[in-house]
Design an enzyme around this catalytic site. Structure first.
Site, PDB file in Angstrom:
ATOM      1  CG  ASN A   1       6.861   4.289   1.155  1.00 17.45           C
ATOM      2  OD1 ASN A   1       7.961   4.300   0.625  1.00 17.45           O
ATOM      3  ND2 ASN A   1       6.556   3.466   2.124  1.00 17.45           N
TER       4      ASN A   1
ATOM      5  NE  ARG B   1      10.059  11.032   4.800  1.00 16.04           N
ATOM      6  CZ  ARG B   1      10.011   9.968   4.013  1.00 16.04           C
ATOM      7  NH1 ARG B   1       9.537  10.043   2.780  1.00 16.04           N
ATOM      8  NH2 ARG B   1      10.458   8.806   4.442  1.00 16.04           N
TER       9      ARG B   1
ATOM     10  N   GLY C   1      13.003   5.187  -5.998  1.00 18.29           N
ATOM     11  CA  GLY C   1      13.606   3.854  -5.854  1.00 18.29           C
ATOM     12  C   GLY C   1      13.929   3.460  -4.428  1.00 18.29           C
ATOM     13  N   GLY C   2      13.277   4.086  -3.426  1.00 21.54           N
ATOM     14  CA  GLY C   2      13.569   3.710  -2.041  1.00 21.54           C
ATOM     15  C   GLY C   2      15.062   3.889  -1.789  1.00 21.54           C
TER      16      GLY C   2
ATOM     17  CB  THR D   1       9.614   7.915  -5.111  1.00 22.34           C
ATOM     18  OG1 THR D   1       9.328   7.218  -3.923  1.00 22.34           O
ATOM     19  CG2 THR D   1      10.155   9.294  -4.833  1.00 22.34           C
TER      20      THR D   1
ATOM     21  CB  THR E   1       7.519   9.452  -2.498  1.00 26.57           C
ATOM     22  OG1 THR E   1       7.210   8.075  -2.660  1.00 26.57           O
ATOM     23  CG2 THR E   1       7.767   9.743  -1.029  1.00 26.57           C
TER      24      THR E   1
ATOM     25  CB  SER F   1      13.340  10.263   3.219  1.00 25.88           C
ATOM     26  OG  SER F   1      13.293  10.171   1.816  1.00 25.88           O
TER      27      SER F   1
HETATM   28  O1  DON Z   1      11.465   8.294   1.376  1.00 27.07           O
HETATM   29  C1  DON Z   1      11.874   7.205   1.000  1.00 27.07           C
HETATM   30  O2  DON Z   1      13.044   6.873   1.054  1.00 27.07           O
HETATM   31  C2  DON Z   1      10.886   6.232   0.374  1.00 27.07           C
HETATM   32  N1  DON Z   1       9.569   6.469   0.896  1.00 27.07           N
HETATM   33  C3  DON Z   1      10.925   6.394  -1.107  1.00 27.07           C
HETATM   34  C4  DON Z   1      10.068   5.379  -1.805  1.00 27.07           C
HETATM   35  C5  DON Z   1      10.413   5.203  -3.217  1.00 27.07           C
HETATM   36  O3  DON Z   1      11.312   5.816  -3.726  1.00 27.07           O
HETATM   37  C6  DON Z   1       9.633   4.192  -3.951  1.00 27.07           C
HETATM   38  N2  DON Z   1       9.956   4.275  -5.353  1.00 27.07           N
HETATM   39  N3  DON Z   1      10.184   3.593  -6.184  1.00 27.07           N
END
Ligand code: DON
Length: 563
Positions: free
Chosen positions: A391, A96, A463-464, A371, A389, A442
């Site tokens: 982000n 990370r 997908g955050g 990501t 990612t 994360s």
């Molecule tokens: O680490 C995390 O949870 C976020 N930075 C991930 C971002 C993400 O998956 C964006 N994607 N679609």
């Protein structure tokens, strides 16, 4: 139906819409790589054919994605890798990003203590110190079987010779021109200074090729020391940014013990903090073990309602308790405790519990949207689940001058201000506040599922916050709904993250009838045009055959095999 060429392995059929799952799947007896970029999957498969193992292939695929899938593939970001070797040894590698030395708690607030819009998402101040190269190096040092140079070389080659721009990529790059423009290197590389790339043209990245060559020749030091570190520090000095040579010198990937859980006899191996994903996944599966959903169909209102209630409870704990484990004493054991899950599950009824009434657990203090995910299995049964990612798409949008490397905007994953939502609408707590050297919380959830002592499934997604629920869906679709892995990853998805108190549903996920029933049960719902994630998974069939789950939500995605 769209078709994707899988080289030696024939043609893989993919649904052109998300409205229905379909079962066509690609399979192989040898090794397999499934990623968001068919070109990168081919690179991984080439490494497997040369005798490399799953870790060699994972490193080569990740470096290739940094070239061919620049919105998320990276060496300027970070992520997490869960490895399970064929002898059962498991490890989690935390690469990370880390807050730079100049970071401080209120760095994104103005004098009135309001969050400054965009400061944690665009430009040099949004970036954490990248971890990808250190993570890949650590994985390769531990488990790699081919020389490092051999696994890096394909990415150098593609960056130098260029890759063919697809129609989709050409249009995305053009549509982002105004956002890239303030950053000279980004605008030159991705928008050719306004002479936009057309589909079919080759996009070459000579500076990135030079940086990758230094990594090839000098290993991790080719990125964290010498010329590359100097370029990052100089870029920060010239254009205003936090990075110093010391930030790069200080970066280390951390080897952690994976979080482990069980679900109805399946053994879950997943990512510990600083991702919240693994803990939340295990917590949700624990609740579902007590309140099973087996008799409900995967789109039925009662199933959706049950999962949503489970999601709300897990995300409430995420918000309150999770952060970097090296800066906080996190109650992870409490969160994944089956007794605690039973208590939470007892509060779930058929009617919605408003999120405002769901409070995070109070635990006794312990004693002393981009990501990309890919899955790799080799012919010996070694497995890698890797999510990494920048982000959001193209990260901070800045290529640090002369490096060819796009910087992440991962600092937005920290709590800029308690109670104020970040890009993903996540409300986060004190445990995730900013401090130099700290890693932002994360949701990335690279996961491996084991059944009867043998590798069963490798899964993960971008997908955050929706990542955690996408991984949950992928496992439940196989285990509870008997879907093939291809059906499981393609199946429409829905998401709840406690706050906002509303169910986000992707195309095809909730029928009008289901939504109406949900409303009667007290669940608010809203549609999203996004499919929620891009889950690339591999399932091991009873005879050892590897089956690909290629998510059709990303058109460039594909599987490649080694035999
Ligand atoms: O680490 C995390 O949870 C976020 N930075 C991930 C971002 C993400 O998956 C964006 N994607 N679609």
């Amino acid at each position: 139906m769209a078709s994707i060429k899988t080289g030696l392995m024939g043609t893989l059929l993919l649904a052109s819409s998300l409205s229905g799952a379909q079962s066509q799947s690609y399979s192989t007896r040898g090794g397999m790589v499934v990623s968001d970029s068919k070109t990168a999957s081919d690179v991984g498969a080439e490494i497997l054919r040369k005798g490399g193992n799953a870790v060699d292939a994972a490193v080569a695929t990740g470096l290739a994605l940094a070239v061919t899938f620049p919105s998320a593939g990276n060496i300027g970001g970070g992520g997490f890798m869960v490895v399970r070797m064929a002898d059962g040894e498991t490890v989690a590698i935390d690469y990370r990003e880390m807050a730079p030395g100049k970071a401080f708690r209120e760095m994104y607030l103005d004098e009135s203590e309001d969050v400054i819009p965009g400061k944690s998402t665009v430009g040099r101040w949004a970036a954490g110190v990248p971890g990808t190269v250190a993570g890949f190096w650590e994985a390769h040092q531990r488990y790699g079987s081919l020389p490092w140079k051999d696994v890096v070389e394909p990415a150098v080659r593609i960056a130098a010779d260029g890759y063919v721009v697809s129609a989709g990529r050409a249009s995305v790059l053009r549509s982002r021109a105004d956002r890239f423009k303030p950053f000279a290197d980004s605008y030159r590389v991705f928008c050719r200074d306004g002479d936009f790339y057309e589909a079919g043209e080759r996009l070459k990245q000579p500076e990135l090729a030079a940086t990758l060559s230094r990594i090839r020749d000098q290993g991790r030091d080719g990125f964290y020391k010498g010329e590359t570190a100097r370029l990052f520090a100089e870029d920060a000095k010239k254009h205003g940014g936090p990075f110093t040579i010391a930030d790069f010198d200080n970066y280390v990937a951390k080897v952690r013990t994976p979080l482990k859980g069980t679900y109805k006899g399946y053994y879950i191996v997943t990512m510990p903090p600083p991702s919240s994903g693994g803990a939340a996944l295990i917590q949700m599966l624990n609740m579902l073990e007590v309140r099973p959903t087996g008799r409900y169909g995967p789109s039925s209102p009662l199933y959706v309602n049950r999962l949503v209630e489970v999601m709300k409870r897990a995300f409430a704990d995420r918000a309150a308790h999770m952060g970097d484990p090296d800066y906080n004493d996190l109650p992870v054991d409490n969160i994944i405790d089956k007794g605690y899950a039973a208590e939470l599950a007892a509060g779930i009824s058929v009617f919605a519990t408003p999120s405002s009434e769901i409070k995070a657990g109070v635990f006794p203090p312990k004693e002393g949207r981009n990501t990309t995910h890919y899955s790799v299995v080799d012919s010996a049964g070694n497995a890698v689940s890797n999510t990494y990612t920048l982000n959001t798409g193209y990260g901070a949008l800045v290529i640090a001058e002369g490096t060819g490397v796009l910087l992440n905007n991962e600092m937005d994953d920290f709590t800029s201000k308690p109670g104020v939502a970040n890009t993903y609408g996540l409300i986060q707590g004190e445990a995730n506040s900013i401090a130099p050297g700290k890693r932002p919380l994360s949701s990335m959830t690279p996961t491996i599922v084991v059944k009867d002592g043998s590798l069963f499934m490798v899964t993960g997604s971008p997908g955050g916050p929706t990542i955690i629920n996408t991984v949950l869906h992928s496992i439940l679709n196989v285990v509870e709904h008997d879907m093939t892995i291809q059906e499981a990853v393609a199946f429409p998805r829905f998401h709840h993250q406690w706050m906002p108190d509303s169910v986000e549903w992707g195309p095809g996920a909730l029928s009008k009838e289901t939504r109406e029933t949900m409303a009667l049960l007290g669940q608010e719902t809203y549609p999203t045009e996004y499919g929620l994630g891009s889950c690339h998974a591999i399932l091991i069939g009873p005879n050892g055959r590897r089956w690909a789950g290629v998510d059709p939500r990303v058109s460039s995605s594909g599987a490649s095999g080694s035999d």
